[in-house]
Motif scaffolding. Structure first.
Motif, PDB file in Angstrom:
ATOM      1  N   VAL A   1       0.842  -1.191   0.000  1.00 10.33           N
ATOM      2  CA  VAL A   1       0.000   0.000   0.000  1.00 10.33           C
ATOM      3  C   VAL A   1       0.881   1.246   0.000  1.00 10.33           C
ATOM      4  O   VAL A   1       1.685   1.446   0.913  1.00 10.33           O
ATOM      5  CB  VAL A   1      -0.943   0.034   1.218  1.00 10.33           C
ATOM      6  CG1 VAL A   1      -1.824   1.285   1.146  1.00 10.33           C
ATOM      7  CG2 VAL A   1      -1.818  -1.219   1.263  1.00 10.33           C
TER       8      VAL A   1
ATOM      9  N   VAL B   1       0.690   5.520  -0.196  1.00  7.92           N
ATOM     10  CA  VAL B   1      -0.277   6.559   0.159  1.00  7.92           C
ATOM     11  C   VAL B   1       0.254   7.930  -0.227  1.00  7.92           C
ATOM     12  O   VAL B   1       1.441   8.235  -0.055  1.00  7.92           O
ATOM     13  CB  VAL B   1      -0.586   6.529   1.676  1.00  7.92           C
ATOM     14  CG1 VAL B   1      -1.542   7.665   2.041  1.00  7.92           C
ATOM     15  CG2 VAL B   1      -1.187   5.192   2.071  1.00  7.92           C
ATOM     16  N   HIS B   2      -0.657   8.760  -0.743  1.00  8.30           N
ATOM     17  CA  HIS B   2      -0.335  10.156  -1.046  1.00  8.30           C
ATOM     18  C   HIS B   2      -1.485  11.039  -0.583  1.00  8.30           C
ATOM     19  O   HIS B   2      -2.646  10.757  -0.842  1.00  8.30           O
ATOM     20  CB  HIS B   2      -0.119  10.355  -2.548  1.00  8.30           C
ATOM     21  CG  HIS B   2       0.092  11.798  -2.929  1.00  8.30           C
ATOM     22  ND1 HIS B   2       1.329  12.396  -2.872  1.00  8.30           N
ATOM     23  CD2 HIS B   2      -0.777  12.749  -3.346  1.00  8.30           C
ATOM     24  CE1 HIS B   2       1.218  13.659  -3.245  1.00  8.30           C
ATOM     25  NE2 HIS B   2      -0.045  13.895  -3.535  1.00  8.30           N
ATOM     26  N   ASP B   3      -1.125  12.103   0.102  1.00  9.74           N
ATOM     27  CA  ASP B   3      -2.107  13.079   0.597  1.00  9.74           C
ATOM     28  C   ASP B   3      -1.549  14.453   0.237  1.00  9.74           C
ATOM     29  O   ASP B   3      -0.340  14.657   0.210  1.00  9.74           O
ATOM     30  CB  ASP B   3      -2.241  12.909   2.123  1.00  9.74           C
ATOM     31  CG  ASP B   3      -3.296  13.821   2.744  1.00  9.74           C
ATOM     32  OD1 ASP B   3      -3.229  15.038   2.521  1.00  9.74           O
ATOM     33  OD2 ASP B   3      -4.156  13.308   3.467  1.00  9.74           O
TER      34      ASP B   3
ATOM     35  N   LYS C   1       0.641  10.478   5.549  1.00 13.81           N
ATOM     36  CA  LYS C   1       0.585   9.017   5.585  1.00 13.81           C
ATOM     37  C   LYS C   1      -0.278   8.485   6.735  1.00 13.81           C
ATOM     38  O   LYS C   1      -0.417   7.284   6.898  1.00 13.81           O
ATOM     39  CB  LYS C   1       2.005   8.447   5.689  1.00 13.81           C
ATOM     40  CG  LYS C   1       2.830   8.670   4.424  1.00 13.81           C
ATOM     41  CD  LYS C   1       4.215   8.055   4.540  1.00 13.81           C
ATOM     42  CE  LYS C   1       5.015   8.284   3.271  1.00 13.81           C
ATOM     43  NZ  LYS C   1       6.367   7.705   3.353  1.00 13.81           N
TER      44      LYS C   1
ATOM     45  N   CYS D   1       6.302   2.389   1.931  1.00 17.20           N
ATOM     46  CA  CYS D   1       4.989   1.780   1.768  1.00 17.20           C
ATOM     47  C   CYS D   1       4.706   0.901   2.978  1.00 17.20           C
ATOM     48  O   CYS D   1       5.583   0.678   3.817  1.00 17.20           O
ATOM     49  CB  CYS D   1       4.899   0.959   0.475  1.00 17.20           C
ATOM     50  SG  CYS D   1       5.758  -0.624   0.497  1.00 17.20           S
TER      51      CYS D   1
ATOM     52  N   VAL E   1      -9.630   2.748   6.982  1.00 20.07           N
ATOM     53  CA  VAL E   1      -9.068   4.069   6.716  1.00 20.07           C
ATOM     54  C   VAL E   1      -9.963   5.107   7.381  1.00 20.07           C
ATOM     55  O   VAL E   1     -11.187   5.103   7.184  1.00 20.07           O
ATOM     56  CB  VAL E   1      -8.976   4.353   5.206  1.00 20.07           C
ATOM     57  CG1 VAL E   1      -8.463   5.773   4.964  1.00 20.07           C
ATOM     58  CG2 VAL E   1      -8.058   3.338   4.535  1.00 20.07           C
TER      59      VAL E   1
ATOM     60  N   ARG F   1      -7.080  12.464  -0.711  1.00 18.04           N
ATOM     61  CA  ARG F   1      -6.203  11.369  -0.292  1.00 18.04           C
ATOM     62  C   ARG F   1      -6.194  10.325  -1.403  1.00 18.04           C
ATOM     63  O   ARG F   1      -7.246   9.942  -1.918  1.00 18.04           O
ATOM     64  CB  ARG F   1      -6.697  10.732   1.008  1.00 18.04           C
ATOM     65  CG  ARG F   1      -5.768   9.656   1.580  1.00 18.04           C
ATOM     66  CD  ARG F   1      -6.415   8.995   2.801  1.00 18.04           C
ATOM     67  NE  ARG F   1      -5.464   8.279   3.643  1.00 18.04           N
ATOM     68  CZ  ARG F   1      -5.147   6.998   3.496  1.00 18.04           C
ATOM     69  NH1 ARG F   1      -5.701   6.289   2.509  1.00 18.04           N
ATOM     70  NH2 ARG F   1      -4.285   6.415   4.307  1.00 18.04           N
ATOM     71  N   TYR F   2      -4.994   9.882  -1.766  1.00 16.72           N
ATOM     72  CA  TYR F   2      -4.848   8.869  -2.809  1.00 16.72           C
ATOM     73  C   TYR F   2      -4.054   7.693  -2.239  1.00 16.72           C
ATOM     74  O   TYR F   2      -3.156   7.881  -1.417  1.00 16.72           O
ATOM     75  CB  TYR F   2      -4.094   9.425  -4.022  1.00 16.72           C
ATOM     76  CG  TYR F   2      -4.754  10.612  -4.682  1.00 16.72           C
ATOM     77  CD1 TYR F   2      -5.624  10.440  -5.756  1.00 16.72           C
ATOM     78  CD2 TYR F   2      -4.499  11.907  -4.237  1.00 16.72           C
ATOM     79  CE1 TYR F   2      -6.227  11.542  -6.373  1.00 16.72           C
ATOM     80  CE2 TYR F   2      -5.098  13.007  -4.836  1.00 16.72           C
ATOM     81  CZ  TYR F   2      -5.961  12.815  -5.908  1.00 16.72           C
ATOM     82  OH  TYR F   2      -6.555  13.902  -6.505  1.00 16.72           O
ATOM     83  N   SER F   3      -4.384   6.511  -2.666  1.00 17.76           N
ATOM     84  CA  SER F   3      -3.559   5.359  -2.314  1.00 17.76           C
ATOM     85  C   SER F   3      -3.525   4.394  -3.488  1.00 17.76           C
ATOM     86  O   SER F   3      -4.407   4.413  -4.361  1.00 17.76           O
ATOM     87  CB  SER F   3      -4.078   4.655  -1.053  1.00 17.76           C
ATOM     88  OG  SER F   3      -5.352   4.091  -1.273  1.00 17.76           O
TER      89      SER F   3
ATOM     90  N   ALA G   1      -2.980   0.274  -4.001  1.00 15.27           N
ATOM     91  CA  ALA G   1      -2.844  -1.038  -3.369  1.00 15.27           C
ATOM     92  C   ALA G   1      -2.475  -2.065  -4.427  1.00 15.27           C
ATOM     93  O   ALA G   1      -3.156  -2.177  -5.455  1.00 15.27           O
ATOM     94  CB  ALA G   1      -4.150  -1.432  -2.677  1.00 15.27           C
TER      95      ALA G   1
END
Length: 382
Positions: free
Chosen positions: A232, A234-236, A245, A267, A290, A302-304, A306
């Motif tokens: 996983v 993550v980007h915010d 994160k 990650c 989440v 928020r982007y993730s 997986a």
């Protein structure tokens, strides 16, 4: 044929996440109740890394990973840039191919899923899923298509390496898991977007007033992953990347308390339900969700991403004898990866598989072939 046992080290050295601070080795981060989240720099050769992975997976299944195999920092950065372009499109539901459980490819509309079936609310996310072959990118921005294909190109290296590390950490033959990813026909990369949202959407209204409570605002409901493990990223849009994160919580087995996964690592990797089945629950598949860690986070995108390591469709997942004893009998009957994952996907998408979803003859033949291979291998050891 199966993935060669000689490939993992070459893969590990070929593509790695940048490590500007030269961290190396392992640093343990502790939460209350003595829950330890190891942060490790990926290695197939460092015993301390494998020991930390094993300890974490026996406890809760979450490892914070620096320099994950296969995925360079540049590829991940471009993947998020492509995802931003995709999710910024107007009228996505009419332009993009809609996902279904049989294909597990395409666009998931905003709030179309409910990861926790006991919850009233659907999840505050939208997504797009790609797999190694037969993706339909109609309507997608070119930058996203190129980024998605780059992620797919990294799958073999990344999954082979980490599956090998899992086997070594458990004291199993080096290719024990990796051989079940020869085709990667069930593996998937899922791009997720959590748009900004009015916090009142998360609360039940009573007499037109917002009910106040201490519970965090849940963006994706509690669930366990299906396969062997999941990467996983993550980007915010937060300026502070450590703050960006935050938001992933887990509930360790036997606990009623949700614990925040601390920020850190390039990650997060967590074990899935098939890892628990193979090891008779020696390795855990832990509930996670989440949340919005604070009110400001609800105002940001928020982007993730997986990356789901689901074993090949014909792989027979059966409890290994190493994890069975008179005091600890096997808990799970054998099942093919395809049957297990398809059932879970159907429940997630709130649909029922059609009778003609699977060609049972082909599946049965593949399972028989896999069983024969395992029998031949056992005879050779004798």
């Amino acid at each position: 044929g199966s993935v060669g046992a000689g490939t993992p080290r070459a893969c590990s050295d070929a593509r790695r996440m940048n490590d500007p601070k030269g961290k190396g080795g392992m640093a343990a981060l502790e939460q209350k109740k003595a829950v330890v989240f190891p942060r490790v720099t990926f290695s197939l050769e460092d015993p301390s890394v494998l020991e930390a992975m094993d300890a974490a997976c026996r406890d809760h299944g979450f490892v914070m990973l620096d320099r994950p195999p296969g995925f360079s920092a540049e590829i991940i950065e471009e993947a998020f840039a492509g995802a931003k372009e995709l999710f910024a499109l107007k009228e996505k539901s009419s332009k993009l191919k809609k996902i279904d459980p049989e294909s597990n490819r395409g666009y998931t509309a905003y709030r179309a899923e409910r990861l926790n079936h006991a919850a009233e609310a659907t999840d505050f996310l939208e997504g797009f899923t790609v797999r190694p072959t037969n993706n339909d990118f109609e309507g997608c921005p070119e930058r996203f298509v190129e980024a998605a294909n780059s992620m797919i190109d990294c799958l073999q290296c990344a999954i082979t390496d980490y599956a090998t590390a899992c086997a070594l950490a458990l004291g199993l033959p080096r290719d024990y898991f990796a051989k079940h990813f020869a085709h990667r026909d069930l593996c998937a990369v899922r791009f997720l977007h959590y748009p900004p949202v009015d916090e009142s959407s998360f609360f039940l209204k009573n007499d037109d007033e917002i009910t106040t409570k201490e519970e965090p605002l849940i963006r994706a409901g509690e669930h366990t992953d299906f396969g062997l493990f999941t990467f996983v990223f993550v980007h915010d849009d937060a300026d502070d990347k450590e703050v960006a994160k935050r938001g992933l919580q887990l509930k360790p087995a036997g606990s009623d308390e949700w614990i925040d996964l601390p920020p850190g690592g390039d990650c997060v990797v967590n074990t899935g339900a098939l890892a628990a089945r193979w090891t008779n629950d020696a390795w855990r598949a832990t509930l996670h969700r989440v949340v919005a860690p604070d009110h400001d986070s609800l105002k940001r995108h928020r982007y993730s991403i997986a990356v789901f390591a689901d074993p090949d469709a014909a792989a027979l997942v059966a409890v290994d004898p190493k994890f069975v004893s008179p005091d600890n009998p096997g808990k799970y009957p054998p099942i093919t990866s395809l049957d297990y994952v398809l059932g879970k996907l159907s429940a997630l998408m709130q649909t029922t598989p059609h009778d003609d979803t699977l060609d049972q003859t082909i599946v049965a033949a593949a399972v028989e072939e896999e069983q024969q291979k395992q029998k031949d291998a056992a005879d050779e050891e004798k």
